[in-house]
Motif scaffolding. Structure first.
Motif, PDB file in Angstrom:
ATOM      1  N   ARG A  79      -5.204   3.706   6.781  1.00 11.39           N
ATOM      2  CA  ARG A  79      -5.850   4.149   8.021  1.00 11.39           C
ATOM      3  C   ARG A  79      -5.064   5.253   8.729  1.00 11.39           C
ATOM      4  NH1 ARG A  79      -8.360  -0.682  11.616  1.00 11.39           N
ATOM      5  NH2 ARG A  79     -10.138  -1.231  10.288  1.00 11.39           N
ATOM      6  N   ALA A  80      -3.744   5.238   8.588  1.00 13.52           N
ATOM      7  CA  ALA A  80      -2.933   6.302   9.202  1.00 13.52           C
ATOM      8  C   ALA A  80      -3.278   7.643   8.547  1.00 13.52           C
ATOM      9  CB  ALA A  80      -1.448   5.988   9.059  1.00 13.52           C
ATOM     10  N   GLY A  95     -11.409   9.037  -0.211  1.00 17.73           N
ATOM     11  CA  GLY A  95     -11.020   7.730   0.312  1.00 17.73           C
ATOM     12  C   GLY A  95     -10.112   7.780   1.527  1.00 17.73           C
ATOM     13  N   TYR A  96      -9.839   8.998   2.025  1.00 17.08           N
ATOM     14  CA  TYR A  96      -9.097   9.093   3.281  1.00 17.08           C
ATOM     15  C   TYR A  96      -9.978   9.692   4.384  1.00 17.08           C
ATOM     16  CZ  TYR A  96      -4.841   8.075   0.643  1.00 17.08           C
ATOM     17  OH  TYR A  96      -3.889   7.475  -0.141  1.00 17.08           O
ATOM     18  N   HIS A 116     -12.109   2.285   0.243  1.00 21.49           N
ATOM     19  CA  HIS A 116     -10.647   2.294   0.124  1.00 21.49           C
ATOM     20  C   HIS A 116     -10.050   1.416   1.224  1.00 21.49           C
ATOM     21  CE1 HIS A 116      -6.854   5.037  -0.492  1.00 21.49           C
ATOM     22  NE2 HIS A 116      -6.748   3.887  -1.107  1.00 21.49           N
ATOM     23  N   ALA A 117     -10.605   1.553   2.428  1.00 21.75           N
ATOM     24  CA  ALA A 117     -10.191   0.718   3.564  1.00 21.75           C
ATOM     25  C   ALA A 117     -11.373   0.696   4.523  1.00 21.75           C
ATOM     26  CB  ALA A 117      -8.970   1.316   4.251  1.00 21.75           C
ATOM     27  N   ILE A 156      -6.625  -7.240   1.439  1.00 28.71           N
ATOM     28  CA  ILE A 156      -6.561  -6.224   2.503  1.00 28.71           C
ATOM     29  C   ILE A 156      -7.568  -5.093   2.262  1.00 28.71           C
ATOM     30  CG2 ILE A 156      -4.174  -6.681   3.194  1.00 28.71           C
ATOM     31  CD1 ILE A 156      -3.380  -4.168   1.496  1.00 28.71           C
ATOM     32  N   GLY A 157      -8.431  -5.253   1.263  1.00 28.90           N
ATOM     33  CA  GLY A 157      -9.438  -4.235   0.977  1.00 28.90           C
ATOM     34  C   GLY A 157     -10.835  -4.835   1.081  1.00 28.90           C
ATOM     35  N   PHE A 158     -11.585  -4.825  -0.023  1.00 25.33           N
ATOM     36  CA  PHE A 158     -12.967  -5.324  -0.027  1.00 25.33           C
ATOM     37  C   PHE A 158     -13.066  -6.552  -0.928  1.00 25.33           C
ATOM     38  CE2 PHE A 158     -12.955  -1.124   1.562  1.00 25.33           C
ATOM     39  CZ  PHE A 158     -13.924  -1.134   2.556  1.00 25.33           C
TER      40      PHE A 158
END
Ligand code: NIG
Ligand code: FE
Length: 424
Positions: A113-114, A151-152, A185-186, A226-228
């Protein structure tokens, strides 16, 4: 019958006195001890022992190079990267050294996320400029094809911007770029608490649009606590399959979610990371022909201790690839040669398995194996001449084996010769 003139043959270029690791599977390294390789245009037209070379080849040769016993390998292929992004996460590196885990940092809104925050505000030009040195770094080590994931962005606009920057990288530099859509990705912050709604956006808007406009060659997801979830990942795979897009998966990096088996059900090109994959997962991959992509950089940077089940991959004949996972968090690595070294030291791959992982098997993971990954007649003339006498020497050490010359589609794209002193 039309009166056609005989096809004029193009000039041929030949490299002789080479030890050639063709990486075909018929013998170790597909090795040819005293070999020659000839190209016509972009293609290899002959490769074999020099003594078997057909007579007319030499008469048609425009140039013959004596490589003096050096080793030639296929151009290297990095089949898993996230090298297009803005900013960096040096602060997180330090946090991890002080004891925070990758999952802790992600839970606090850092991690992927950063980088999403930095990437969303970067203009396409900035994104391109910041990513270029990472791609150049890979190319300077003999990489002639690279996969790059989105993915970012995680919103429609930024994901599309990333994909267009990814495409532009391959149009600007002499390297084959294979783009992958990694919307899952997140969870983007605006969907906090609504992850299924974000998966809806991926499935009903993004994937059909990306498939229609051919913006990516495959769809990837991050199936992890921590993902899907596996159920969400399955919906994404179904949407990709409905649009006839192949899939790959970040699977079993920190826990066994059954991701590899799920990916195999959808005939995934690859399942990547795999530290925690079960035997049943490996079996499913073997049956589906899914490549296991090993990412020793992420294992190293996150100071993981559970090694992927290499012997099980061998026993079940799952092809293994090795890639950098080049990204700002879990693997800030721009050296595929270092990854080959780590695949040996950390995962105990043999030198031959490691090299196959960055050539033949990486090509298969990217579905470019019809034209690259091995040195064979009819394939692209993508190859590297190294200052070593045997392929087992490659990546034995760290940092001092740059290629001498790199060719892609028959054209010289990199040379490591230093400029001679100017006589000051
Ligand atoms: O492959 N695990 C998810 N994706 C990357 C990490 C990306 C990041 O930390 O920015 C990986 O390790
Ligand atoms: Fe990754």
């Amino acid at each position: 019958m039309p009166d056609t003139a005989p096809q004029a043959s193009k000039p041929i270029e030949i490299w002789t006195r080479a030890r050639i690791a063709t990486m075909t599977t018929d013998r170790p390294y597909g090795l040819i001890d005293s070999g020659a390789l000839a190209r016509e245009g972009e293609k290899i037209v002959w490769v074999g022992e020099s003594r078997d070379r057909p007579g007319d080849l030499k008469s048609r040769a425009r140039e013959i190079h004596d490589v003096e016993g050096r080793c030639i390998t296929p151009g290297l292929i990095d089949c898993h990267t996230h090298l297009v992004y803005a900013g960096n996460r040096a602060g997180e590196f330090e946090q991890r050294l002080l004891g925070a885990t990758y999952a802790d940092i992600a839970g606090q809104g850092g991690g992927i996320r950063a980088t999403v925050r930095a990437t969303r505000v970067a203009r396409a030009e900035e994104l391109f400029e910041q990513s270029l040195p990472r791609l150049r770094s890979l190319m300077s080590e003999g990489v002639t094809a690279v996969e790059i994931k989105s993915g970012y962005g995680l919103d429609v606009e930024t994901e599309l911007r990333m994909l267009s920057v990814i495409r532009r990288m391959g149009e600007t530099l002499p390297v084959t770029v294979v783009p992958t859509y990694l919307g899952a990705h997140a969870l983007p912050p605006e969907f906090e608490g609504k992850s299924d709604a974000y998966v809806d956006l991926i499935c009903t808007d993004m994937i059909p649009r990306i498939a229609r406009d051919r913006l990516a060659c495959a769809v990837d997801a991050y199936c992890e606590t921590i993902g899907f979830s596996p159920a969400q990942t399955e919906r994404i795979f179904q949407a990709a399959s409905d649009c006839r897009m192949p899939i790959r998966l970040h699977a079993e990096q920190f826990s066994d979610q059954g991701g590899a088996a799920l990916a195999a059900r959808f005939k995934a090109l690859s399942a990547d990371h795999l530290e925690y994959v079960s035997e049943a997962g490996v079996q499913a991959m073997a049956e589906a022909g899914t490549v296991a992509v090993l990412l020793p950089g992420a294992f190293y940077f996150l100071r993981e201790t559970q090694v992927p089940p290499i012997q099980t991959f061998r026993d079940k004949k799952v092809p293994m690839a090795v890639a950098t996972d080049c990204n700002p968090g879990s693997s800030p690595a721009g050296s595929l040669l270092l990854m080959l070294n780590m695949a040996r030291t950390l995962f105990r791959l043999t030198p031959e398995e490691a090299l196959a992982g960055a050539t033949r098997n990486a090509a298969r993971a990217l579905r470019i194996d019809k034209r690259s990954g091995t040195l064979e007649t009819g394939k692209n003339a993508n190859f590297v001449i190294w200052d070593i006498a045997h392929p087992a020497e490659l990546a034995c050490g760290i940092g001092y084996r740059p290629p001498r010359v790199v060719y892609r589609r028959g054209r010289k794209v990199f040379t490591s010769q230093l400029t001679p002193p100017q006589g000051d």
